[in-house]
Design an enzyme around this catalytic site. Structure first.
Site, PDB file in Angstrom:
ATOM      1  N   ASP A  75       0.867  -1.176   0.000  1.00 50.10           N
ATOM      2  CA  ASP A  75       0.000   0.000   0.000  1.00 50.10           C
ATOM      3  C   ASP A  75       0.901   1.222   0.000  1.00 50.10           C
ATOM      4  O   ASP A  75       1.758   1.352   0.882  1.00 50.10           O
ATOM      5  CB  ASP A  75      -0.892   0.014   1.253  1.00 50.10           C
ATOM      6  CG  ASP A  75      -2.031  -0.998   1.146  1.00 50.10           C
ATOM      7  OD1 ASP A  75      -2.081  -1.746   0.157  1.00 50.10           O
ATOM      8  OD2 ASP A  75      -2.863  -1.046   2.076  1.00 50.10           O
TER       9      ASP A  75
ATOM     10  N   ASP B 216     -13.973  -4.740  -3.285  1.00 55.55           N
ATOM     11  CA  ASP B 216     -13.946  -4.737  -1.823  1.00 55.55           C
ATOM     12  C   ASP B 216     -15.336  -5.135  -1.350  1.00 55.55           C
ATOM     13  O   ASP B 216     -16.326  -4.498  -1.724  1.00 55.55           O
ATOM     14  CB  ASP B 216     -13.608  -3.335  -1.284  1.00 55.55           C
ATOM     15  CG  ASP B 216     -12.175  -2.925  -1.600  1.00 55.55           C
ATOM     16  OD1 ASP B 216     -11.353  -3.804  -1.896  1.00 55.55           O
ATOM     17  OD2 ASP B 216     -11.886  -1.715  -1.552  1.00 55.55           O
TER      18      ASP B 216
END
Lengths: 259, 201
Positions: A11, A130
């Site tokens: 990330d 997601d």
């Protein structure tokens, strides 16, 4: 025989690697290029950069980061986060990404998947989904897992495939960063529903979790982050466990002296 | 090999960085060329592996005959993934004509899970480039594979689910690989270097 993949996710925010726990409380863990290179040497099968920058200024560093990484990385690189259009996909690929993942933009305008697939081929278009359970169904969330949509995850995965996505990157919001294991039921439901490869994400705490996602979950690849960045385990240890579980695994490259 | 000219033909799509860096790490910065006729004015031609068959065949069309004659004349050429497919005549992916240096067509892999994305083994390799590089696991990202009319050009195999297909082919100094050596880590880079060494010897 096609092997099961271990994919390392970094990330990134303003050019640095961070890892969110339930998409919150970011902790700095290092330089992306150095980390990506280290994970390739250790035997990672692919690298994903997920840009979680909040602003355009922070995000502007992503293409430069992709370029610097591609100069030194010789395994596939996927980048995602803030990709809105087929032109954004073009820029990412030109910068050195092999694949691009689309999430919020695909929910808002699903045609972007077809446009990108038509121009560059399905193999470089990753639909990032997601999902979290609400009232007994898996719902799709956008904006970094914060905003629920009306979409149901399994039918949305099918639509992504029909529109040209070549892979599904499936993240369980409930499990992300928690290290209690991947959401196996979710992973199995999606991998049974589509023909394209599915990457399981969210929840890796140990090697058994990875093996479960690839075995019971039916995923083609497992994505890991925090447990590697924090030194809880290593790529080599995870792949050894995968091999021991009977999963086909790419042979680790020859060991190299570490500094 | 500082004086050799290595050219990557650019179809106008996708990531050429990794292939360019793979070549550059052997000591020569490649030329990126979008004109198919100018592209053959080189010592080594690389056909990269990104994009779809039809648009790439369109970009190639003005120089197809020139390129075919150059390859028949002995110009060393490495075609990667789509670049390998362009060495053949036609593709089920869409209309358009390939270079046709290797007779045969390009067809869809017969499998449940497509695209084939990930690392697969190279089986029964006979091309010396494999032994020279130690390449065994290779990275694929494809739904289509080459089906040569004459299987004697096939120099290694891979299998996705039940479909066994040509991982690599060779005709003289023309080599095609269905996988991405530039994405197959250090052994893949070594494979490209071995090809360049042979091509420029």
């Amino acid at each position: 025989m096609l092997t099961r993949r271990l994919i390392v996710c970094l990330d990134v925010k303003a050019g640095r690697v961070v890892k969110g726990v339930n998409f919150e409380s970011l902790r700095d863990v290092g330089d992306p290029v150095a980390l990506a290179e280290r994970y390739e040497q250790e035997g990672a099968d692919e690298i994903v950069y997920l840009d979680i920058s909040a602003s355009g200024e922070e995000r502007a560093t992503l293409l430069d980061l992709a370029k610097r990484t591609a100069e030194r990385l010789f395994i596939p690189l996927t980048i995602g986060g803030g990709i809105r259009s087929a032109d954004d996909v073009a820029r990412a690929l030109r910068a050195g990404a092999d694949k691009v993942s689309l999430n919020t933009a695909a929910v808002e305008r699903p045609e972007v998947l077809s446009e990108a697939a038509h121009r560059f081929g399905a193999q470089c278009v990753v639909a990032s989904i997601d999902a979290a359970m609400i009232d007994g169904t898996y719902r799709v969330f956008v904006k970094g897992g914060k905003v629920p949509t009306a979409l149901e995850a399994i039918s949305w995965a099918r639509e992504c495939e029909q529109r040209g996505a070549g892979e599904i990157l499936l993240t369980s919001i409930d499990r992300d960063g928690v290290r209690s294991g991947y959401d196996i039921a979710l992973t199995r439901a999606i991998s049974d529903a589509v023909r394209v490869p599915v990457i399981a994400s969210g929840g890796a705490g140990d090697a058994a979790h990875v093996c479960d996602a690839l075995g019971a979950g039916g995923a083609d690849a497992a994505l890991v982050a925090g447990i590697l960045h924090d030194g809880v385990t290593t790529v080599a240890a995870l792949k050894a466990a995968m091999r021991a579980a009977g999963l086909p695994v790419r042979e680790a490259p020859p060991a190299r002296a570490t500094a | 090999m500082p004086d050799a000219r290595i050219t990557i033909f650019d179809y106008g799509a996708g990531n050429l960085h990794s292939l360019a860096k793979t070549v550059a790490s052997a000591g020569t910065t490649p030329r990126i060329e979008t004109d198919p006729i100018r592209a053959v004015e080189t010592n080594v031609l690389l056909l990269p592996g990104v994009g779809a068959f039809t648009p790439a065949a369109e970009r190639l069309s003005a120089g197809r005959d020139v390129m075919r004659r150059a390859l028949e004349g002995g110009l060393p050429c490495l075609g990667i993934c789509l670049g390998m497919q362009l060495l053949f005549d036609t593709s089920d992916e869409g209309p358009g004509a390939g270079i046709g240096i290797i007779p045969g067509h390009v067809g869809r892999i017969v499998a449940e899970r497509l695209p084939q994305i990930g690392w697969n083994t190279v089986d029964e390799p006979t091309d010396p480039l494999f032994a020279g590089s130690g390449l065994r696991h290779v990275y694929y990202a494809n739904s289509f594979v080459c089906r040569p009319d004459d299987p004697s050009c096939i120099t290694s195999w891979s299998t996705h689910e039940g479909d066994r297909f040509a991982a690599s082919v060779r005709r003289g100094r023309t080599v095609g690989v269905q996988f991405h050596p530039e994405k197959s880590s250090r052994a893949g880079v070594a494979f490209v270097h071995a090809f360049l060494k042979e091509a420029l010897a």
